[in-house]
Design a protein around this motif. Structure first.
Motif, PDB file in Angstrom:
ATOM      1  N   ARG A   1      53.190  35.480  38.953  1.00  0.00           N
ATOM      2  CA  ARG A   1      51.657  36.353  39.000  1.00  0.00           C
ATOM      3  C   ARG A   1      51.204  36.328  40.382  1.00  0.00           C
ATOM      4  NH1 ARG A   1      46.950  36.059  37.767  1.00  0.00           N
ATOM      5  NH2 ARG A   1      45.609  37.772  37.283  1.00  0.00           N
ATOM      6  N   MET A   2      51.237  35.223  40.842  1.00  0.00           N
ATOM      7  CA  MET A   2      50.502  34.875  42.121  1.00  0.00           C
ATOM      8  C   MET A   2      51.443  35.744  43.221  1.00  0.00           C
ATOM      9  SD  MET A   2      50.531  31.482  44.604  1.00  0.00           S
ATOM     10  CE  MET A   2      52.187  31.443  44.751  1.00  0.00           C
ATOM     11  N   MET A   3      52.753  35.498  43.353  1.00  0.00           N
ATOM     12  CA  MET A   3      53.424  36.375  44.252  1.00  0.00           C
ATOM     13  C   MET A   3      53.537  37.890  44.238  1.00  0.00           C
ATOM     14  SD  MET A   3      55.084  33.783  45.926  1.00  0.00           S
ATOM     15  CE  MET A   3      55.953  34.899  46.860  1.00  0.00           C
ATOM     16  N   ASP A   4      53.725  38.274  42.840  1.00  0.00           N
ATOM     17  CA  ASP A   4      53.426  39.689  42.779  1.00  0.00           C
ATOM     18  C   ASP A   4      52.104  40.406  43.041  1.00  0.00           C
ATOM     19  OD1 ASP A   4      55.942  39.577  42.142  1.00  0.00           O
ATOM     20  OD2 ASP A   4      55.683  39.651  39.850  1.00  0.00           O
TER      21      ASP A   4
ATOM     22  N   ARG B   1      49.753  42.566  48.606  1.00  0.00           N
ATOM     23  CA  ARG B   1      48.615  42.741  49.729  1.00  0.00           C
ATOM     24  C   ARG B   1      49.075  42.746  51.032  1.00  0.00           C
ATOM     25  NH1 ARG B   1      44.563  38.535  46.442  1.00  0.00           N
ATOM     26  NH2 ARG B   1      43.002  38.960  48.179  1.00  0.00           N
ATOM     27  N   GLY B   2      50.511  42.757  51.012  1.00  0.00           N
ATOM     28  CA  GLY B   2      51.139  42.989  52.420  1.00  0.00           C
ATOM     29  C   GLY B   2      51.916  41.862  53.017  1.00  0.00           C
ATOM     30  N   VAL B   3      52.059  40.794  52.443  1.00  0.00           N
ATOM     31  CA  VAL B   3      52.772  39.427  52.955  1.00  0.00           C
ATOM     32  C   VAL B   3      54.227  39.968  52.792  1.00  0.00           C
ATOM     33  CG1 VAL B   3      53.320  37.162  53.202  1.00  0.00           C
ATOM     34  CG2 VAL B   3      51.071  37.829  52.603  1.00  0.00           C
ATOM     35  N   ARG B   4      55.202  40.116  53.983  1.00  0.00           N
ATOM     36  CA  ARG B   4      56.521  40.449  53.607  1.00  0.00           C
ATOM     37  C   ARG B   4      57.534  39.591  54.232  1.00  0.00           C
ATOM     38  NH1 ARG B   4      54.863  43.679  51.172  1.00  0.00           N
ATOM     39  NH2 ARG B   4      54.136  45.820  51.302  1.00  0.00           N
TER      40      ARG B   4
ATOM     41  N   ASP C   1      43.606  33.289  42.582  1.00  0.00           N
ATOM     42  CA  ASP C   1      43.204  34.013  43.727  1.00  0.00           C
ATOM     43  C   ASP C   1      41.765  33.560  44.150  1.00  0.00           C
ATOM     44  OD1 ASP C   1      43.324  35.872  45.987  1.00  0.00           O
ATOM     45  OD2 ASP C   1      41.937  37.348  44.747  1.00  0.00           O
ATOM     46  N   ALA C   2      41.768  32.322  44.376  1.00  0.00           N
ATOM     47  CA  ALA C   2      40.274  31.635  44.749  1.00  0.00           C
ATOM     48  C   ALA C   2      40.866  30.353  45.329  1.00  0.00           C
ATOM     49  CB  ALA C   2      39.599  31.601  43.626  1.00  0.00           C
TER      50      ALA C   2
ATOM     51  N   ILE D   1      45.630  33.735  51.535  1.00  0.00           N
ATOM     52  CA  ILE D   1      45.055  33.451  52.828  1.00  0.00           C
ATOM     53  C   ILE D   1      46.168  32.427  53.340  1.00  0.00           C
ATOM     54  CG2 ILE D   1      43.493  32.111  54.004  1.00  0.00           C
ATOM     55  CD1 ILE D   1      42.390  34.836  53.208  1.00  0.00           C
ATOM     56  N   VAL D   2      46.705  31.622  52.579  1.00  0.00           N
ATOM     57  CA  VAL D   2      47.646  30.464  53.001  1.00  0.00           C
ATOM     58  C   VAL D   2      48.716  31.445  53.603  1.00  0.00           C
ATOM     59  CG1 VAL D   2      49.069  28.810  52.651  1.00  0.00           C
ATOM     60  CG2 VAL D   2      46.891  28.723  51.631  1.00  0.00           C
ATOM     61  N   ALA D   3      49.299  32.392  52.997  1.00  0.00           N
ATOM     62  CA  ALA D   3      50.546  32.985  53.126  1.00  0.00           C
ATOM     63  C   ALA D   3      50.200  33.800  54.295  1.00  0.00           C
ATOM     64  CB  ALA D   3      50.965  34.094  51.924  1.00  0.00           C
TER      65      ALA D   3
END
Ligand SMILES: C[S@@+](CC[C@H](N)C(=O)[O-])C[C@H]1O[C@@H](n2cnc3c(N)ncnc32)[C@H](O)[C@@H]1O
Length: 257
Positions: A10-13, A19-22, A50-51, A66-68
């Motif tokens: 779920r975090m990944m998707d 949100r744009g990390v590719r 998400d926190a 933010i990490v990604a």
């Protein structure tokens, strides 16, 4: 599929790809790292939310997106980036050193916000820009906690620092900046189960912004906690509490000389 795998998917998707990390290597790393092993005991189940989460020494492990995003930016192999660590309130730089300064989710942690902004103004070149983000309203559980605390005479300063366009503007103007832009954006809109909200409240007491509650007398602390729990239960829908959070993004400019 285990709960951890489900949370990670779920975090990944939802939080990272959408949100744009590719970058495929970043995505693979985010999928592989067991974040639950890097959080405080008892907080494992929130590791993929998400926190940010509190860790030792009053620090936080940043939210997954933010990490990604940071790793993806680092992967761009920019040659002109240097990381330095220091006290943002007493920075060791000469006046007029920077074109732009961005204070990311830390303004409310400064011991004297006005003094910090004036100091950063000196560090900017004439015409340079400052940007910072601050809690807006709604601000999820933190706002509820801050309101519950206030009902018992405890004021959490972060909640009111710049939660309206007027306050954002005042901060800029008092520090001698021109106002460039003040905008509000939603940061998180995921409802959270009641038990999880209560567990997060108990852990959050270690956060510097919540110091007022932590340092209150025991009976006041208990009363604030009971008030907070009452307010989340009253607003819960099917056992889930709305956690809408918004931020103000404020940008100012130092007068060109
Ligand atoms: C909510 S975190 C934000 C971290 C990161 N900027 C981000 O956006 O993910 C706030 C950070 O501000 C740091 N901080 C607080 N006071 C500081 C100071 N005076 N100088 C430098 N960093 C400070 C804390 O250590 C913490 O890591």
């Amino acid at each position: 599929m285990t709960d951890v795998q489900r949370a990670r998917d779920r975090m990944m998707d939802v939080h990272i790809k959408r949100r744009g990390v590719r970058d495929q290597r970043v995505l693979a790393a985010m999928r592989a790292v067991p974040r639950e092993r890097f959080v405080e005991p008892g907080l494992e189940e929130f590791a993929y939310e998400d926190a940010p989460l509190p860790i030792a020494e009053e620090q936080t492990i940043s939210q997954p997106f933010i990490v990604a995003a940071m790793i993806e930016a680092a992967e761009a192999r920019l040659a002109n980036v240097r990381f330095e660590q220091g006290d943002a309130e007493h920075p060791a730089y000469a006046a007029s050193s920077f074109d732009r300064l961005f204070c990311a989710s830390a303004l409310v942690l400064m011991s004297d916000i006005n003094a910090a902004l004036r100091c950063w103004r000196d560090l900017l070149k004439p015409g340079g820009t400052i940007a910072f983000d601050t809690a807006a309203k709604p601000f999820g559980f933190s706002q509820r906690a801050s309101e519950a605390a206030l009902r018992h005479g405890v004021r959490l300063s972060y909640g009111e620092v710049a939660d309206t366009p007027e306050r954002c503007r005042d901060l800029l103007v008092q520090a001698g900046f021109e106002v460039v832009d003040i905008r509000k954006a939603f940061a998180n809109t995921n409802p959270v189960a009641i038990d999880d909200v209560i567990a997060m409240y108990d852990e959050r007491l270690d956060h510097p912004a919540w110091r007022g509650i932590k340092e209150a007398r025991a009976e006041t602390r208990e009363a604030i906690r009971a008030d907070f729990i009452g307010s989340v239960i009253a607003d819960a829908v099917s056992g889930y509490v709305p956690n809408d959070m918004a931020l103000f993004f404020t940008t100012g400019r130092k007068q060109p000389s």
